[in-house]
Structures are given as C-alpha cells and as structure tokens.
Design a protein around this motif. Structure first.
Motif, short mmCIF file in Angstrom:
data_model
loop_
_atom_site.label_atom_id
_atom_site.label_comp_id
_atom_site.label_asym_id
_atom_site.label_seq_id
_atom_site.Cartn_x
_atom_site.Cartn_y
_atom_site.Cartn_z
N LEU A 219 0.84 -1.20 0.00
CA LEU A 219 0.00 0.00 0.00
C LEU A 219 0.87 1.25 0.00
O LEU A 219 0.64 2.18 -0.76
CB LEU A 219 -0.90 0.01 1.24
CG LEU A 219 -2.23 -0.73 1.13
CD1 LEU A 219 -2.94 -0.70 2.47
CD2 LEU A 219 -3.11 -0.11 0.06
N PHE A 220 1.87 1.24 0.89
CA PHE A 220 2.74 2.41 0.96
C PHE A 220 3.43 2.63 -0.39
O PHE A 220 3.46 3.73 -0.92
CB PHE A 220 3.78 2.25 2.07
CG PHE A 220 4.74 3.40 2.12
CD1 PHE A 220 4.34 4.61 2.66
CD2 PHE A 220 6.01 3.30 1.60
CE1 PHE A 220 5.20 5.69 2.68
CE2 PHE A 220 6.88 4.37 1.62
CZ PHE A 220 6.48 5.57 2.17
N TRP A 221 3.95 1.55 -0.95
CA TRP A 221 4.72 1.66 -2.18
C TRP A 221 3.85 2.19 -3.31
O TRP A 221 4.25 3.09 -4.05
CB TRP A 221 5.30 0.29 -2.53
CG TRP A 221 6.24 0.35 -3.69
CD1 TRP A 221 7.55 0.68 -3.65
CD2 TRP A 221 5.93 0.11 -5.06
NE1 TRP A 221 8.07 0.66 -4.92
CE2 TRP A 221 7.10 0.32 -5.80
CE3 TRP A 221 4.76 -0.26 -5.74
CZ2 TRP A 221 7.16 0.17 -7.18
CZ3 TRP A 221 4.81 -0.40 -7.11
CH2 TRP A 221 6.00 -0.20 -7.82
N VAL A 222 2.65 1.63 -3.44
CA VAL A 222 1.77 2.03 -4.55
C VAL A 222 1.46 3.52 -4.49
O VAL A 222 1.60 4.25 -5.48
CB VAL A 222 0.47 1.20 -4.53
CG1 VAL A 222 -0.59 1.85 -5.40
CG2 VAL A 222 0.74 -0.22 -4.98
N PHE A 223 1.07 4.01 -3.31
CA PHE A 223 0.70 5.42 -3.20
C PHE A 223 1.92 6.32 -3.37
O PHE A 223 1.88 7.32 -4.07
CB PHE A 223 0.04 5.69 -1.85
CG PHE A 223 -1.41 5.29 -1.81
CD1 PHE A 223 -2.32 5.90 -2.65
CD2 PHE A 223 -1.85 4.32 -0.94
CE1 PHE A 223 -3.65 5.54 -2.63
CE2 PHE A 223 -3.18 3.96 -0.90
CZ PHE A 223 -4.08 4.56 -1.74
N ASP A 224 2.99 5.96 -2.68
CA ASP A 224 4.19 6.80 -2.74
C ASP A 224 4.71 6.86 -4.16
O ASP A 224 5.08 7.91 -4.67
CB ASP A 224 5.25 6.24 -1.79
CG ASP A 224 6.41 7.19 -1.65
OD1 ASP A 224 6.15 8.38 -1.44
OD2 ASP A 224 7.56 6.75 -1.76
N ARG A 225 4.69 5.73 -4.83
CA ARG A 225 5.14 5.64 -6.22
C ARG A 225 4.23 6.48 -7.12
O ARG A 225 4.69 7.21 -7.98
CB ARG A 225 5.09 4.17 -6.64
CG ARG A 225 5.70 3.87 -7.94
CD ARG A 225 7.20 3.78 -7.80
NE ARG A 225 7.78 4.11 -9.08
CZ ARG A 225 9.00 4.60 -9.24
NH1 ARG A 225 9.74 4.81 -8.19
NH2 ARG A 225 9.47 4.85 -10.42
N GLY A 226 2.92 6.33 -6.90
CA GLY A 226 1.95 7.09 -7.69
C GLY A 226 2.20 8.58 -7.58
O GLY A 226 2.04 9.33 -8.53
#
Lengths: 502, 230
Positions: A488-495
């Motif tokens: 979850l963290f990765w997806v949002f931060d990446r986005g």
C-alpha cells in the motif's frame, strides 16, 4: 479534529469514577508504562548513537538501502514484528536454539524484556535516522577545518559531535518516550500479567474482560494526562522531524581511517542490520510455507483491512489538506496553533479515543456494528500529525511560489485545488496516503476494543491465530499483512512520484 | 486613467507615498533603486497588499474592494509566471477561465494568442521544455487573452540576456499598442525606460514622483534620479 481529541476525552472524563476506584493493579500499570517507556527510550537512543556515527562516516555498498530500511519499521505492523522477534528471540527461536548446546536458555521473551526488545526494534531505527540527520547537518567544512587543525577522533567528538548530540538527543529521546507511552499491541502480545501491563492495555482489559466502563474511562483520563505531559515536554524541546530525507550522503572524514575504528563501525552496522533484518527474514521464511493454505477467515480479514486502510487514508487526506491550507493561510501564531491541534492526536491515545467514541456512540448506535468505520476514523486521527508535517510545508512552499499568480488569475476554491494544489502536491499527497494506509493496515488498537469475531481486521485475526497457537497460519497471515502494508505504501508513494517533477 | 489617490504604503519602517495619474494607453516605466518600493507599489495596485491610506482608482472606480483576480489588470511577476505542471496552452487558457473548462472556440483563441507571440504549435509543451524567452511569451499570450486594460510588469525579463530582453520589451509595446492597454513597467535599468516608455515614474526616498516624459527626465534628471544613476 479537536472534537475527536477533546470530545472523546470529555466523554471519558464524564464516565470516569473517582480516583479511589484505582486499585494497586492500576498503579502498577502506571508505573510499568513509565518505566518501560523510559528504558525503551534510553536503550533506543543510546544504541542509535554508535550506529548513526558509523553510518555517517562510512561509505559501503548497500548503505542507501540500509538507510531506507531504517525507515521501514515506521510502517511495519507491530504484530508482524512481534511474530518475527518471537521467531528469533522466543522460546523456540533462533537464539534459544543456538544457546541450547551450551546448556543455556531457552530465552523468555515475555514480560518487560520482551516489551523493551520490541520497542527497541521499532525505535532504534527511528533514533538512528534522527541522530544521523544531526550528524549530516554538521557542515562538511567543519570536518575539513578539524582535519586541517589535526583534530583526533576524540577532539572531533568533543568539539563537533557532542554539541550536536546535545541538541538532537533530547528530542529523539522524547519522541520515542511518547511513542512507547501509548504502546498497546506490543504490551498485548509480549507483556500482560500484573507485572507487565501498560495503562493502554489496562484500558483494554477493563473494557473487554471486566466490561467496567467507569474504570476504563478513568484509566483513559490517566493515560491522557501522562501523554499530554510528555507531549508538552516534547513541544518545549522542539522535536526534530522524523520524515526528513537527504540521508544518502556520507560525511567525508579524515580522522576515522584507523583499523580499530573501521572494525568498530562495521560491527555496529552489522549488528544493527542483523537485528532489523533477521526477524523480517524469519517472517518471510516461515510465512511462505503458511501462505499456501491460509484459512478463509484470514482472506476475509485482509479484505476488511484493505477497506479500512483505504478509507482511513482518504479520511486522513480529507482532514489534513484543508488543515494544512488553513494553517498556511492563517500563518504565524494562529497557523501554528492549528498545527498543534492536529498534533494533539499524539497525546490522545487510540484506546482513549476508542473508549470515548464507545461511550458517545453507545446510547445512539451499536458500537460493535460501527467497529470498522470507527477504526478507520481513529487511524486517520493517528496519522494526522504525520500528514500535517508532510503537507503543511509543501502547501506553504506552493503558495509562496504560485499563490500570487493564482490570485491574480482569480483561481479560487475548486479551480485552485484542482489546478494548483493537487498537481503541485502529488508527492507529499502520495506519501501521506501511503503512510496513513500502511499505518491503518497494520494497526492493532481500537479494533481490538470493538470488534466481534465476525469483523476482525487482519492484524486482529493474526493476533487470534497467535493466541490459539496456530503458528503456521499466523506466519502466513503475517507475511500477507507485511506485503499488504508495504505494498500500500509503495503504490501510493510511487503514484505520487510519477510525473511529479514536471 | 489610473489614479493613485493620496496613497500611503507602510510596512514596519518602510513608508512610500504616491499621488499621481497615468493616462489611459500610456506605457510608463517605474524606475528607482532596489528597495525603494517599486514592486510594493505594484503589489498595492494589483491588490496583494492593502494600502495604509488612500485609494487606487481605474476610470474613477475604486479598486479597493476587489480581489486581485477581479481587478481590471494583469500582472507579470519576476518569476513563477507559469505553472510548471500545466502545458503552455493550459497556462494561457487560465487567462480565459481559472477552472480551465474551455470550449473548442476557447482553445482556438488560446492557439491564436500563442501564434501572436510567435509560439504557434508549441502549446503542448510544459514550461520546462521551453526557453526563458519562450516562457515570457507564454505569459504575454495569457495577458493578451485576458484582455484586461492595465498591464503591470514587475521586471519579468530581468533574467534574460540584453538582446532577448529588448526583444520582449518590444513585443510588450506592440501588444499594448494593439490592445490600447496601459502599461506600468517596473525596472531598475534606464535603458528599458528609454526603449519603450513614453513616460517614467521615479520611486525614491519614500516618494513616487508623478510621470514625466522619459527622454526629458533622463536628459535632465532630478536629484533623486541623479543620485541613483550616479
């Protein structure tokens, strides 16, 4: 926000029954809370000093990765870490196995030592990052000057490093003290019993086992008082920002070439890495086996947790963005006051808020039916301080650079949000969403108060599996929870980072 | 006509007065040493800063109650005149509608404005993909499209080289003449005033002097200007 912090407090104060009702067990909980928080903060900061110093003055492959890893425990679900620590330091863990041929052990991780171990696991990396920031804030020119004057390592320590530590350590110490004060999940899993119960855990027990709402409320008031005192101290000391970046460059040093110093630094870095990586590695190793036949209830809990995490992330942003904008617009003392109001959530512990909400909701609705929305709300409140810390400077920067242009073009309201704030704030918004989603995903707090077996979130389900000694399923669920939180963290931060530079 | 009616601007120790009129359609340079308050004066006219006393009027109408975006003026700042996350065409389109809900006809007008400043076909580029001069042209295209009768320029071309700067100033003068706009151009360089401004206002020693013909002013500078020119 104020309503949530202070309203719930008012509710618990209203239901609290006189201090005479406090038994010796409650006082023991107060004492234990303070003792363990104090010791956790002492150990975390003391051990972080040599690790941060080694990281500050050494260059080696993987250093950047290690510094990133130091940020990971922040979004690591507590219950997952506890399971990993059990696999390493528990009765049947790696260390106990290694000791048994010598006739030593097995280790007993339950009680104060276990609580401290888990708190150091979580806060040693935080303290290291904070202290490393201090080290890197010493201008490189000073070290150059020191080298040209022929300073030894001891001289540098006295003239440059000790003054920096004196400025940085109190803040780091207090932050960790405050975090450990509200520790619930660690105490729930590794503490317990009359000698290792925190106030937070006592609230839960009064609520859940004795169903003594009056005592739960009274304990909540005490908990709030303790945290408010510590928070006031922390404010006075100017707590450093924990989310800072730019830790990727080592300081060029001329005094630390000696082999003994190299060995010393390598040892500290190696030990810290092992301490962090081993428990996580054990989660992955043991979890992979358990992942294949997870009970259906775990998958259902995972779905519920995802929904709560996404809702909580959206709620965090919906609360934090207007507050950051308002704080920027008001500026000065009133803006700072608004930010302080957001930070109140640190002092209001999740269980205090949960107890308060239960008292408020009980007359009008079935709190158990509202367990998941209440969890999302409380999680959002807990993420708010971090969200404000991330968003407010970014909003202020954007307004300083483009506010007048937007004003002169008549961009107000929705047009300003859509065409100025959202595009300029992609990165901090992505980070905020990722952080709050991950924190909510892994949170085992308020949900334990409210939920009945039909609505467990993944962390709660994991706790139940552990309590039932179904360790294979628990390991699988832990790996799933770890993956979901980090994912979850990765997806949002990446986005947020995609196209963020245009 | 722009009227500064017994205007007093105070910020801490800083104090500046202005009591003057600028005829419609004139290009007027605002000249003076740095720190004299040239930009502050423009900020008050644009509505970013309230005056301590006095009024700003356009065609006899008090601008005091109007928000910056509602005043009959467009402003170019020293920097950050474009939003870096929007394309050149979107940046220009903001001049038509701040919410960017543009009809096909509006987009044609955007394209025409870009063509007028010499940027035909570059509307899809983001500011980072344009040169400094091109970015200035995008901002001028937006100003053109907004069609406000008063143009305030706060040294927007200061970072450009001399040749490019005079090219941009010439473009400003042409656009102003085409549209009949009144221009206030802040500068610290008397050459800029000589290049395009019929009249010049001196800001020095806490006072804004009424506009005088530029050539005459520079040929026979009053004491305040002489001290600055050296």
């Amino acid at each position: 926000m104020l309503a949530l912090s202070l309203g719930t407090l008012a509710a618990v104060a209203w239901r609290a029954e006189g201090a005479a009702a406090l038994g010796p067990a409650d006082w023991a909980a107060v004492r234990f809370t303070l003792t363990q928080a104090l010791l956790s903060a002492v150990f975390s900061t003391a051990l972080a000093i040599p690790v941060a110093r080694a990281l500050a003055r050494r260059r080696f492959p993987g250093r950047g990765l290690l510094v990133t890893l130091l940020g990971a425990p922040f979004i690591l679900p507590v219950i997952v870490a506890v399971l990993g620590l059990l696999a390493v330091f528990g009765r049947g863990g790696l260390v106990s196995q290694a000791l048994s041929p010598f006739g030593l052990g097995p280790l007993d991780i339950y009680g104060l030592q276990g609580v401290l171990l888990a708190h150091v696991f979580f806060n040693l990396p935080l303290a290291t990052r904070l202290i490393l920031q201090g080290w890197l804030a010493i201008p490189a020119e000073r070290f150059r000057l020191a080298a040209s004057l022929g300073f030894s390592s001891r001289d540098i320590a006295r003239r440059l490093e000790w003054p920096m530590l004196r400025a940085v350590l109190p803040g780091a110490f207090l932050v960790i003290f405050l975090i450990c004060m509200t520790s619930f999940a660690v105490a729930l899993t590794l503490g317990g019993g009359p000698r290792a119960t925190t106030v937070e855990l006592a609230i839960y027990q009064a609520f859940r086992f004795d169903f003594d709402l009056g005592r739960a409320a009274l304990l909540s008031v005490i908990q709030f008082g303790l945290c408010a005192g510590a928070a006031a101290l922390a404010f006075a000391v100017a707590v450093p920002g924990a989310l800072g970046t730019g830790l990727d460059r080592p300081v060029l040093r001329w005094d630390s070439g000696a082999a003994a110093l190299r060995l010393q630094d390598a040892t500290w870095i190696g030990l810290a890495t092992l301490f962090l990586v081993l428990p996580l590695g054990m989660i992955v190793v043991r979890g992979l086996a358990g992942l294949v036949d997870l009970p259906l209830s775990v998958w259902q809990a995972a779905l519920r947790s995802l929904a709560v995490a996404l809702g909580s992330a959206a709620l965090t942003l919906a609360l934090a963005l207007p507050m950051a904008v308002a704080a920027t617009r008001l500026g000065g003392a009133r803006g700072a006051a608004l930010q302080a109001a957001g930070t109140l959530a640190i002092a209001a512990s999740p269980l205090v808020m949960g107890t308060g909400l239960f008292i408020l909701l009980f007359p009008v609705a079935d709190p158990v039916a509202l367990a998941l929305p209440v969890t999302a709300l409380v999680n959002a409140a807990m993420s708010l301080p971090f969200a404000l810390r991330t968003l407010t400077p970014a909003v202020a920067e954007t307004e300083a650079a483009f506010g007048r242009l937007a004003d002169s073009l008549g961009m107000t309201g929705r047009a300003r949000i859509r065409h100025l704030l959202l595009p300029r704030l992609r990165r901090p918004i992505g980070f905020t969403l990722g952080l709050s989603a991950a924190l909510s995903m892994g949170d085992l707090g308020v949900i334990a108060l409210f939920a009945d077996p039909g609505q467990a979130t993944l962390p709660l389900q994991l706790y139940r599996l552990m309590a039932a000694y179904r360790m294979d399923a628990a390991a699988g669920a832990a790996l799933l929870l770890l993956g979901l939180s980090l994912g979850l963290f990765w997806v949002f931060d990446r986005g947020g980072r995609l196209r963020a530079d245009t | 006509m722009l009227t500064l009616d017994r205007l007093v601007i105070e910020q801490g120790d800083f104090r500046l007065t202005a009591d003057l009129r600028v005829e419609k359609g004139r290009i007027v340079a605002v000249l003076g040493p740095s720190g004299a308050g040239k930009s502050t004066l423009l900020d008050v006219i644009a509505g970013f800063l309230p005056p301590s006393a006095g009024r700003v009027l356009w065609q006899g109408k008090d601008l005091g109650p109007l928000a910056p975006g509602d005043r009959p003026l467009s402003m170019l700042f020293q920097d950050n005149n474009l939003f870096p996350h929007l394309t050149a065409a979107q940046n220009v389109g903001l001049g038509l509608r701040p919410d960017l809900r543009l009809s096909p006809k509006d987009w044609q007008a955007v394209e025409a404005a870009l063509a007028r400043v010499g940027l035909a076909g570059l509307g899809d580029r983001v500011p980072a993909a344009l040169s400094g001069g091109q970015r200035g042209r995008v901002a001028l295209a937006r100003m053109l499209l907004r069609g406000r009768p008063l143009m305030l320029l706060d040294e927007p071309f200061a970072a450009l080289g001399p040749a490019l700067k005079s090219e941009m100033l010439a473009l400003v003068a042409n656009l102003a003449r085409e549209t009949g706009a009144t221009v206030l151009l802040v500068t610290h360089d008397p050459q800029d005033a000589r290049a395009i401004a019929e009249e010049t206002v001196i800001v020095a020693d806490g006072r804004t002097h009424p506009p005088r013909p530029t050539a005459a002013l520079l040929a026979d500078p009053p004491p305040a200007l002489r001290a600055y020119l050296g």
